[in-house]
Write an enzyme that holds these catalytic residues in place. Structure first.
Site, PDB file in Angstrom:
ATOM      1  N   HIS A  96       0.847  -1.200   0.000  1.00  0.00           N
ATOM      2  CA  HIS A  96       0.000   0.000   0.000  1.00  0.00           C
ATOM      3  C   HIS A  96       0.882   1.249   0.000  1.00  0.00           C
ATOM      4  CE1 HIS A  96      -2.954   2.983   1.138  1.00  0.00           C
ATOM      5  NE2 HIS A  96      -3.864   2.119   0.732  1.00  0.00           N
ATOM      6  N   GLU A 168      -3.873   1.972  -7.306  1.00  0.00           N
ATOM      7  CA  GLU A 168      -4.282   3.078  -6.442  1.00  0.00           C
ATOM      8  C   GLU A 168      -3.351   4.263  -6.671  1.00  0.00           C
ATOM      9  OE1 GLU A 168      -6.627   1.409  -2.782  1.00  0.00           O
ATOM     10  OE2 GLU A 168      -4.553   1.768  -2.243  1.00  0.00           O
ATOM     11  N   GLY A 174      -7.856   9.188  -0.508  1.00  0.00           N
ATOM     12  CA  GLY A 174      -8.298  10.050   0.585  1.00  0.00           C
ATOM     13  C   GLY A 174      -8.454  11.508   0.210  1.00  0.00           C
TER      14      GLY A 174
END
Ligand code: 13P
Length: 255
Positions: A96, A168, A174
């Site tokens: 991530h 991503e 976010g």
């Protein structure tokens, strides 16, 4: 082309105590269970994995951890091994961008983690994606391809079928500024799947699920799932709201 059942995964990041996790799952469970034809995956913080595995048993909702360490056991204070994760989980999120940026994980670290996960029979959800600066410099394809090749070096073709890839873009995480479904689809078609084909052959490239992550919500989910190469979503903020997450899972049912 291989059938790729849609997958919607919630990455809760460092949110929810065990009590809060139990409340959230209770709230979303009826909605999630009402949707067929979509694989659902929850990735809560580590302490919630054991209690949630008991609650989700037999309910067709998967569990994933958010990280692991590649060594089998020993003096690695604070870490979780693949075997510990495997006690409760089918999946593990690896690579991530928050792990890369905040905890300085390198491509080589992620490669070791992918190997450890696959060896333990866990399915990695391998995250890749370019930063805003890299995107603006026109380097998205190069970065995504090189992250994939580095993380998957040494993986065997038969174990590669267990992979899930999550694209991503860091600038979409976010921020409320999702990538466009069209541009994402193009990158998946022209970069992600050809890179997988180069590593593992066409069969793996067409059968591995590739998710999009970055500001996915119940309102925009369907626009991503309408694209041919996007097989689901890795959801952050919206996975902490029962209605939003259920709405995304419902949208994936249209795939
Ligand atoms: P948001 O959905 O909050 O943008 O986070 C995406 C993400 O990082 C999932 O892993």
């Amino acid at each position: 082309m291989m059938a790729r059942p849609p997958l919607v995964a919630g990455n809760w990041k460092m949110n929810k105590t065990v009590a809060g996790a139990l409340r959230l799952v209770e709230e979303m469970l009826p909605g999630l269970q009402a949707v067929g034809g979509v694989e659902k995956l929850l990735c809560p913080p580590a302490p919630a994995l054991m209690p949630l595995s008991a609650i989700l048993d037999g309910k067709n909702i998967g569990l994933g951890a958010q990280n692991l360490y590649w060594e089998k056991e020993g003096a690695y204070t604070g870490e979780l091994s693949a075997a510990m994760v495997k006690e409760f989980c089918q999946y593990v999120i690896l690579g991530h961008s928050e792990r890369r940026a905040i905890f300085n994980e390198s491509d080589a670290d992620i490669q070791r983690k992918v190997q450890a996960a696959l060896a333990a029979g866990l399915r990695p959800v391998l995250c890749v994606g370019e930063t805003l600066e890299q995107n603006e410099a026109g380097r998205a394809a190069e970065i995504v391809s090189s992250q994939l090749r580095a993380a998957l070096e040494g993986a065997q073709v038969d174990s590669a079928e267990a992979l899930v890839i999550a694209y991503e873009p860091v600038w979409a995480i976010g921020t409320g500024k999702a990538a466009t479904p069209e541009a994402t689809n193009t990158l998946l078609r022209n970069v992600v799947r050809p890179t997988l084909a180069g590593l593992f052959g066409e069969h793996v490239a067409t059968s591995v699920r590739v998710l999009y992550g970055g500001s996915v919500n119940a309102a925009n989910g369907a626009s991503f799932f309408a694209e041919t190469e996007i097989d689901g979503a890795l959801v952050g903020g919206a996975s902490l709201k029962a209605q939003e997450f259920v709405g995304i899972v419902q949208a994936a049912q249209q795939k």
